[in-house]
Design a protein around this motif. Sequence first.
Motif, PDB file in Angstrom:
ATOM      1  N   PHE A  37     -18.974  35.292 -11.823  1.00 61.31           N
ATOM      2  CA  PHE A  37     -18.672  36.126 -10.669  1.00 61.31           C
ATOM      3  C   PHE A  37     -19.829  36.101  -9.678  1.00 61.31           C
ATOM      4  N   LEU A  38     -19.620  36.765  -8.559  1.00 60.83           N
ATOM      5  CA  LEU A  38     -20.659  36.888  -7.539  1.00 60.83           C
ATOM      6  C   LEU A  38     -20.686  38.341  -7.089  1.00 60.83           C
ATOM      7  N   THR A  39     -21.764  38.718  -6.414  1.00 62.52           N
ATOM      8  CA  THR A  39     -21.741  40.032  -5.774  1.00 62.52           C
ATOM      9  C   THR A  39     -21.921  39.854  -4.271  1.00 62.52           C
ATOM     10  N   ILE A  40     -21.273  40.744  -3.553  1.00 64.67           N
ATOM     11  CA  ILE A  40     -21.328  40.741  -2.092  1.00 64.67           C
ATOM     12  C   ILE A  40     -22.067  41.999  -1.648  1.00 64.67           C
ATOM     13  N   ARG A  41     -23.046  41.811  -0.792  1.00 69.69           N
ATOM     14  CA  ARG A  41     -23.727  42.979  -0.212  1.00 69.69           C
ATOM     15  C   ARG A  41     -22.754  43.666   0.746  1.00 69.69           C
ATOM     16  N   PRO A  42     -22.617  44.991   0.649  1.00 72.09           N
ATOM     17  CA  PRO A  42     -21.688  45.657   1.563  1.00 72.09           C
ATOM     18  C   PRO A  42     -22.042  45.314   3.010  1.00 72.09           C
ATOM     19  N   PRO A  43     -21.103  44.806   3.774  1.00 73.05           N
ATOM     20  CA  PRO A  43     -21.422  44.390   5.149  1.00 73.05           C
ATOM     21  C   PRO A  43     -21.860  45.577   5.997  1.00 73.05           C
ATOM     22  N   ALA A  44     -22.699  45.291   7.011  1.00 74.79           N
ATOM     23  CA  ALA A  44     -23.046  46.323   7.995  1.00 74.79           C
ATOM     24  C   ALA A  44     -21.721  46.799   8.584  1.00 74.79           C
ATOM     25  N   GLY A  45     -21.617  48.084   8.765  1.00 76.51           N
ATOM     26  CA  GLY A  45     -20.311  48.594   9.216  1.00 76.51           C
ATOM     27  C   GLY A  45     -19.648  49.394   8.099  1.00 76.51           C
ATOM     28  N   THR A  46     -20.196  49.253   6.855  1.00 77.88           N
ATOM     29  CA  THR A  46     -19.759  50.141   5.771  1.00 77.88           C
ATOM     30  C   THR A  46     -20.957  51.028   5.408  1.00 77.88           C
ATOM     31  N   ARG A  47     -20.677  52.149   4.731  1.00 81.26           N
ATOM     32  CA  ARG A  47     -21.777  53.028   4.326  1.00 81.26           C
ATOM     33  C   ARG A  47     -22.168  52.799   2.870  1.00 81.26           C
ATOM     34  N   ALA A  48     -21.465  51.864   2.199  1.00 80.90           N
ATOM     35  CA  ALA A  48     -21.711  51.627   0.775  1.00 80.90           C
ATOM     36  C   ALA A  48     -23.098  51.023   0.570  1.00 80.90           C
ATOM     37  N   LEU A  49     -23.720  51.316  -0.584  1.00 78.90           N
ATOM     38  CA  LEU A  49     -25.056  50.808  -0.877  1.00 78.90           C
ATOM     39  C   LEU A  49     -25.032  49.675  -1.904  1.00 78.90           C
ATOM     40  N   LEU A  50     -24.232  49.848  -2.951  1.00 80.31           N
ATOM     41  CA  LEU A  50     -24.275  48.871  -4.046  1.00 80.31           C
ATOM     42  C   LEU A  50     -23.468  47.627  -3.728  1.00 80.31           C
ATOM     43  N   ARG A  51     -24.010  46.480  -4.165  1.00 82.51           N
ATOM     44  CA  ARG A  51     -23.281  45.221  -4.029  1.00 82.51           C
ATOM     45  C   ARG A  51     -22.002  45.320  -4.864  1.00 82.51           C
ATOM     46  N   ARG A  52     -20.964  44.616  -4.443  1.00 83.55           N
ATOM     47  CA  ARG A  52     -19.671  44.667  -5.141  1.00 83.55           C
ATOM     48  C   ARG A  52     -19.399  43.346  -5.856  1.00 83.55           C
ATOM     49  N   PRO A  53     -19.038  43.420  -7.153  1.00 86.81           N
ATOM     50  CA  PRO A  53     -18.766  42.185  -7.900  1.00 86.81           C
ATOM     51  C   PRO A  53     -17.323  41.689  -7.740  1.00 86.81           C
ATOM     52  N   PHE A  54     -17.172  40.366  -7.667  1.00 89.59           N
ATOM     53  CA  PHE A  54     -15.853  39.730  -7.593  1.00 89.59           C
ATOM     54  C   PHE A  54     -15.900  38.419  -8.366  1.00 89.59           C
ATOM     55  N   ALA A  55     -14.811  38.137  -9.078  1.00 92.47           N
ATOM     56  CA  ALA A  55     -14.716  36.874  -9.805  1.00 92.47           C
ATOM     57  C   ALA A  55     -14.418  35.742  -8.832  1.00 92.47           C
ATOM     58  N   VAL A  56     -14.886  34.566  -9.170  1.00 91.77           N
ATOM     59  CA  VAL A  56     -14.513  33.365  -8.406  1.00 91.77           C
ATOM     60  C   VAL A  56     -13.120  32.951  -8.884  1.00 91.77           C
ATOM     61  N   SER A  57     -12.215  32.660  -7.945  1.00 93.50           N
ATOM     62  CA  SER A  57     -10.847  32.307  -8.355  1.00 93.50           C
ATOM     63  C   SER A  57     -10.527  30.833  -8.112  1.00 93.50           C
ATOM     64  N   SER A  58     -11.431  30.120  -7.453  1.00 91.19           N
ATOM     65  CA  SER A  58     -11.233  28.685  -7.226  1.00 91.19           C
ATOM     66  C   SER A  58     -12.549  28.117  -6.697  1.00 91.19           C
ATOM     67  N   TYR A  59     -12.784  26.841  -7.001  1.00 92.67           N
ATOM     68  CA  TYR A  59     -13.979  26.168  -6.471  1.00 92.67           C
ATOM     69  C   TYR A  59     -13.619  24.732  -6.143  1.00 92.67           C
TER      70      TYR A  59
END
Length: 259
Positions: A37-59
């Motif tokens: 999986f990977l984590t995404i830093r919450p984009p500017a424009g959100t108030r969230a602090l923690l990175r969000r995890p998501f599985a890779v579904s194709s490469y």
Amino acid sequence: MEHFPSTVLQNYPICEKYYCMRLLWPDQYPAPLPGQFLTIRPPAGTRALLRRPFAVSSYSKGDSTIEVIYERRGEVTRYLSTMQTGDQLDLLAPLGKAFPAATEDHRPVLLAGGIGMGPMFFLAEALSALDRQPLLLLGARDASLIPDIPILEQVETIIATDDGSKGFHGTTIDALVDYERSGTVEKSEYFACGPMPMLSALAVHAENTQRQCWVSIEQTMGCAVGACMGCVIPIHDPKRYARVCTEGPIFDSREIVWT
Ligand SMILES: Cc1cc2nc3c(=O)[nH]c(=O)nc-3n(C[C@H](O)[C@H](O)[C@H](O)COP(=O)(O)OP(=O)(O)OC[C@H]3O[C@@H](n4cnc5c(N)ncnc54)[C@H](O)[C@@H]3O)c2cc1C
Ligand code: FES
């Protein structure tokens, strides 16, 4: 693990609540493997602090791209669903352990429940490329949550819905038992990702039928790199707890203390 910026190449709905995001994955970064999986830093424009995890579904190495299938759920995923081609995301990847190689002369049976479909699609893609002919069982609450996505045409797929609005009427596990009852007897091995009740029912079925079963656990995470202990689950080991982010998210189902 690498930390790098990535560009959104495509971002579109694939069914009522799920989206597919295609991202640039430059060749200098390690290729992700099914289950990682990977984590995404919450984009500017959100108030969230923690990175969000998501599985890779194709490469795709040739195209230098990955895909992530995500559910529009809370603040960050709502924001992700509005992102456009050319927008930038901050990634930490690839993270966690991958699914082990499928056992020779066993049919890989892949079970996906709900938004747990992402890693199973990636595994189906990789096994097909090796000509291992996976069987994919995809379960959802109803037909509106079955995505329109090419992999479902490329591998043998059984769809199951809780309300019977598409495919088999029942759970993914009911569909598996039905398949095993009516199909030719073959050696098989399970790989699964989905809600905990589905994984725990599969673990019991695997134990009863003496089959190897690998599960991907989607536990709420803090750091996602092994530092905070925010993602631990109980395991049958003197240590008693395992960090899903670094020791998983893939586990042998017999390792886990199912509660
Ligand atoms: C290893 C791993 C892989 C994942 N892969 C995917 C994926 O491929 N696609 C996808 O859509 N989601 C995936 N998730 C879940 C994803 O991380 C959450 O949906 C996301 O963080 C929600 O962010 P948000 O800001 O939109 O929602 P928030 O506002 O943070 O939460 C909205 C709701 O979702 C619940 N939630 C948050 N995180 C999780 C979680 N990890 N598991 C279950 N419920 C959660 C919250 O309790 C809350 O009810 C994965 C999680 C892990 C740990
Ligand atoms: S999320 Fe911090 S240790 Fe796993």
